[in-house]
Structures are given as C-alpha cells and as structure tokens.
Write a protein that holds these residues in place. Structure first.
Motif, short mmCIF file in Angstrom:
data_model
loop_
_atom_site.label_atom_id
_atom_site.label_comp_id
_atom_site.label_asym_id
_atom_site.label_seq_id
_atom_site.Cartn_x
_atom_site.Cartn_y
_atom_site.Cartn_z
N THR A 124 0.84 -1.20 0.00
CA THR A 124 0.00 0.00 0.00
C THR A 124 0.87 1.25 0.00
O THR A 124 0.63 2.19 -0.77
N LYS A 161 -9.46 -3.45 -4.52
CA LYS A 161 -10.38 -3.92 -3.50
C LYS A 161 -9.61 -4.57 -2.34
O LYS A 161 -9.88 -4.29 -1.18
N ASP A 164 -7.73 -1.96 -0.50
CA ASP A 164 -8.59 -0.87 -0.07
C ASP A 164 -8.04 0.48 -0.58
O ASP A 164 -7.88 1.43 0.20
#
Lengths: 287, 284
Positions: A124, A161, A164
C-alpha cells in the motif's frame, strides 16, 4: 436498380427467411451468458470450443458486470450468469453456482531485486508513493518504479479492493494494459514493481524471463496456493443460475468444468480448478 | 452492344472515388454516433475542464492526452525532419552511386519494420537505458525517439524521391553559373522540391499522431500532463488501445471521444499544411 441490386435484395430476403426458420425449428440452440467482464473472455473462448463440439449451437456472451449476471439470472434474461467473485451467503441461498476457474494476482519484481516478500502495508505504501526507495524496505538503493494497470481491467479492480485503495490515489510511474506488457516492463527495469495474473507470470518465469513473484504476507504466490485457497489475492470465477439450469446450460457447465477446458482457462491466465488432475498427480507416485 | 471503354473507365473511377469519400464520412459518422451518448450527457467541456481522467467515476479530462499526443509528435518531427531531409540530400547529391543505392534499401527496410517490433525494442532496450539516466525510463523522451525512428524513413524516402524529380536543367544550370554544391542544393533543389518535402512532413506527422502500439509500450501511459522529457505520458491512441477492451457505457463512449479528438487534431494539421503550401505558392 440493376441486376446487382435485385440479387442483393434476394440474398437479403433469403438470409432473413433462413434466420426465421432457424429460430422456429429448434428451441435450444442459443445459450445466453451475461455478467462479469472478467469471466466474459473466458466464457467466449469456452463458447467457441463448445460451439465446435455441438454444431448448430450458438453461445452468446454479453458483459455488464457481475451484478448484471445475478439480475439477469433472477429475471430469466440469461441462461447462465457470470460472476467474478465468491458468492455471499444470501446469494448462495438464492442462486446455484458452479466455479469454473480461479483468478489470482501477485506482485512481481525484477529477478535482481533481493526482496522475497512484502506485507500488505508495504505494498500500500509503495503504491501511494509513501515509500519511494527500495532501501527503505531492505533492498538496494533505487527509486521504485510503480507499475499500475489501465482503468477497467479486472486485475486493477481486484488489487484495489484487496488493498482498499482508490485508483485516483495511486501514484503510478507506468500504466500498462495486459499482463505481458507488465512482465516486460519489470523484466527491463530492476527497480519496478507490478502486479499481474499469477498464471501469466509463472509461464514467463518458466521461459526464463528475469522476474520473480513475491510472497504476500508470507504466502508463496503459486497456482497451487490459489487452488487450495491459501493465497489471499484471489477470487473464484463462477457461473450462476436461479433454480435448475436448462439442459444446454447444464451441458455447458459440464464442459467448462471438464479437463478439456483447462487449456482454455490457462490460456486466459486463469487457474483451472482441476481437482481431478490434482488427484491423478497424488496417485501417480503410489502406482 | 456498344460500350465505350472511356465511359466505363470514367464511371468506374467515379464510383471508386465516391466509395473512398463515403468511407471517410462513414468513419466520422460512426465516431460521432458512438461518442454522442457521453457528449450529450456531460457536454464537450468536461473533456477539457474535468479534474482528472477517471472514466468509471464520470471524470473525463482528455487534455493531458491531447498534449501528450502533440508533444511526442512535435518532438519526433523536430528530430526526424532535418535528419530525413539531410539524408535524402546526401543520398541524392553527395553519396557515390553504390552507396546511395544501399542507403535507400536500408531506409526501405527501416520503413517496413512493423511498429510492434519497434515497440518491443523500445521496451527492452531504450526504456531500460533511459531508466539508468532517470527512472522510470518510460517517458516522453522514449516516445519521441521511437517515433523519430519510425517516421525517419518516411521523410527520407519521400524527400529523396522529390529531389530526384527536380529537373536536371535546374541543377546543371546552377552549376553553369558557378554556384557551390551546397548553394545548388539549398538554393535550387530544396525550393524546387518544396511540395514533395511538405508531403513528406504531412505523411510523417500523420503516422506519428496515429502510432499506437510502439508508443503504448514505451511511454508509460500515466495520465498526467508531462512537465519534462523524462515524465511518463499517455497519448490519445494509447488511451483507446489500453482501455477499449474492458470499457462499458460512458467509459466506452468517452474513448470514442478520444478518437474524435484525434481526428480533429489530424484535420487541423492537414488544414494548416494546405494553408502553408498555398501561401508558398502565392509568394514562391
């Protein structure tokens, strides 16, 4: 109008009459599948093979998202719905579902990259440009080249997804189309990171392309781990129907789950659910 | 039955001419038809003034891609035009005969290489090379260099052909006047071949604007107005090729607007070129 016009007109009339005759004489010659755009290319290829095996049958594949697959199935507008995720419990109560393949994506880096695994948080951070150098992750010094997928790709959806993320937040350096382009980009750039379908990456590695698959939170990215469900970034591609499917649809499901379909599934970079093949492999050493 | 061969030929040519014209119009009509739903819904302004390009979220800013197309094309033209014309001059006026022939064959070979091969070479060789200078490597610069390679033979070959068509009397005449070799080339041959050189420029620009695969592979395709040569960029053509396969509804329609924009750029370019040629005729 000359003879040419007349001939064309006659031909046109003939064709339309022939069309009418077709639909009137046989009822079950057309199989309509609607739903997920991820499953659609696979269903299309399976459909072609199915058509070849069953002359006269036509498989019509239309996209519109998994939600359309469900909606059309409950209104009887399709023979089978295509859904690119696992069903919720509510959906399982209302629909019958048949898994035809699994789709898994994994992070790839260049072979020379010393890292072997990344945590979800690290991935991320890289994609949001919060981590900008491999050194911060224990690799060699070098600015990270973030490779993202183009809008509308199913791998992008699954990636977003799972982590996130919003596509607008991602700070990409390179945007690619298909898996091949992603693999070539990483192979040519030791600082790059990308995500692609595991099936495609494994095929390339087998051919000696200098890339490697990173484990995610410690789970090895292999088609085996997708089959047994331990790899987190994967989903099941399903066919659904409300109530029992008609005979032709049943025949198609059987075909889509049979070993004959595995090659088609693999050609689309998905993982076949070859339970029978896996069993055969387990048995082999004992004999 | 008497058939006048001239008459048959006349109508055949007229018919074929009409078909070509109709094809162009049909393509335009088709683009309009496919682009219309989203144009009606959000208006043409959205394609210039929306914040970003996120077609699945209803944001359609095409401006970075229009600029991307213009920048890469312009860069390639700046590099390829002098190179192409000078190599044609070399070939026509300076090179010994055998070398000129060999050189022409080489250029023809260069023109015949499929764009996807250029793209692969760019992705595997050029991009990693630029990456060593400044990451990520996939950049405006890579696009410009690849496009230069691709349009260079077009310019060189057409320029060469138009230099060959300059009447020998012009050249011998200027030699008789005692003008230097370069004076003859620059003062006589280039002006005489001007319309051919313009054609070379227009065809090359058209190819650069429309090139898709090679550019898609080396440019990085990030939707952001580039601020330097090393920034990644997405062109209008790459946008269509990247997203069309999975686009639905407004997204799909917006991609047709990309195509329409490309047509507008090309039409604008041809209009400018026609104007320049016409001006040249007035004063030349």
């Amino acid at each position: 109008m000359g003879w040419l016009g007349k001939t064309l007109l006659m031909a046109g009339l003939g064709l339309s009459l022939w069309g009418c005759g077709q639909s009137a004489s046989e009822q079950q010659t057309k199989l309509v599948l609607t739903g997920s755009s991820t499953v659609a290319p696979l269903a299309n290829e399976l459909g072609k093979k199915f058509e070849a095996q069953n002359p006269g049958v036509r498989v019509d594949v239309q996209t519109g998202g998994s939600s359309r697959g469900f909606a059309d199935a409950s209104q009887g507008l399709n023979d089978l719905g295509m859904v690119s995720r696992d069903l919720t419990d509510d959906e399982k109560a209302e629909f019958q579902d048949w898994a035809i393949a699994k789709d898994g994506i994994a992070i790839i880096v260049h072979q020379d990259n010393p890292l072997t695994t990344l945590s979800d948080n690290e991935v991320t951070a890289i994609y949001l440009d919060k981590t900008n150098d491999w050194q911060a992750l224990g690799g060699d010094t070098g600015q990270i080249t973030v490779v993202n997928k183009a809008e509308g790709r199913s791998t992008l959806e699954l990636f977003l997804k799972y982590f996130d993320l919003e596509n607008g937040e991602i700070q990409a350096d390179v945007v690619i189309g298909d898996n091949q382009q992603g693999i070539k980009t990483v192979a040519g750039n030791p600082q790059a990171i990308a995500y692609v379908s595991i099936g495609a990456a494994e095929q390339e590695i087998a051919q000696g392309t200098p890339i490697k698959l990173l484990a995610m939170d410690g789970v090895e990215a292999t088609t085996e781990n997708i089959k047994n469900g331990t790899f987190p970034l994967s989903r099941t591609l399903n066919l659904v129907s409300q109530g029992a499917p008609n005979p032709l649809a049943q025949q198609f499901i059987q075909f889509a789950q049979s070993p004959e379909a595995y090659a088609v599934v693999e050609a689309q970079s998905f993982v076949p659910l070859d339970s029978q093949k896996a069993k055969a492999k387990d048995l082999a050493p004992q004999s | 039955m008497h058939l006048n061969p001239d008459l048959i030929l006349l109508w055949l040519v007229r018919g074929l001419g009409t078909i070509s014209a109709i094809l162009v119009l049909l393509i335009l009509l088709f683009l309009f038809k496919e682009a219309f739903p989203v144009l009606r819904e959000v208006g043409i302004g959205a394609f210039f003034f929306d914040a970003v390009w996120q077609p699945t979220k209803g944001k359609f800013n095409l401006l970075p891609m229009i600029l991307g197309t213009l920048w890469t094309t312009l860069g390639a033209m700046i590099l390829a035009t002098p190179l192409g014309i000078l190599s044609a001059i070399f070939c026509q006026f300076y090179a010994p005969d055998f070398l000129a022939k060999l050189y022409r064959r080489l250029l023809e070979l260069l023109a015949g290489i499929p764009s996807v091969v250029y793209g692969f070479w760019g992705l595997l060789v050029l991009v990693p090379m630029i990456n060593r200078i400044q990451p990520p490597g996939a950049s405006v610069l890579a696009g410009i260099l690849i496009l230069t390679l691709m349009i260079l033979p077009t310019i060189a070959l057409i320029a060469d052909a138009s230099f060959a068509k300059v009447p020998t009397s012009y050249l011998t005449g200027s030699q008789a006047l005692g003008i230097s070799q370069w004076g003859m080339v620059w003062g006589v041959a280039v002006p005489a071949a001007k319309s051919g050189l313009m054609t070379a420029g227009i065809l090359a620009t058209g190819r650069a604007l429309g090139e898709t695969m090679a550019v898609l592979m080396v440019c990085g395709n990030v939707v952001k107005t580039p601020t330097g040569l090393f920034d990644p960029v997405r062109t209008l053509t790459a946008n269509i090729a990247l997203e069309m396969a999975y686009a639905l509804g407004d997204h799909r329609s917006a991609l047709f607007v990309s195509g329409l924009m490309l047509m507008v750029v090309v039409i604008g370019l041809i209009a400018v070129a026609e104007w320049v040629v016409a001006e040249g005729k007035n004063y030349g």
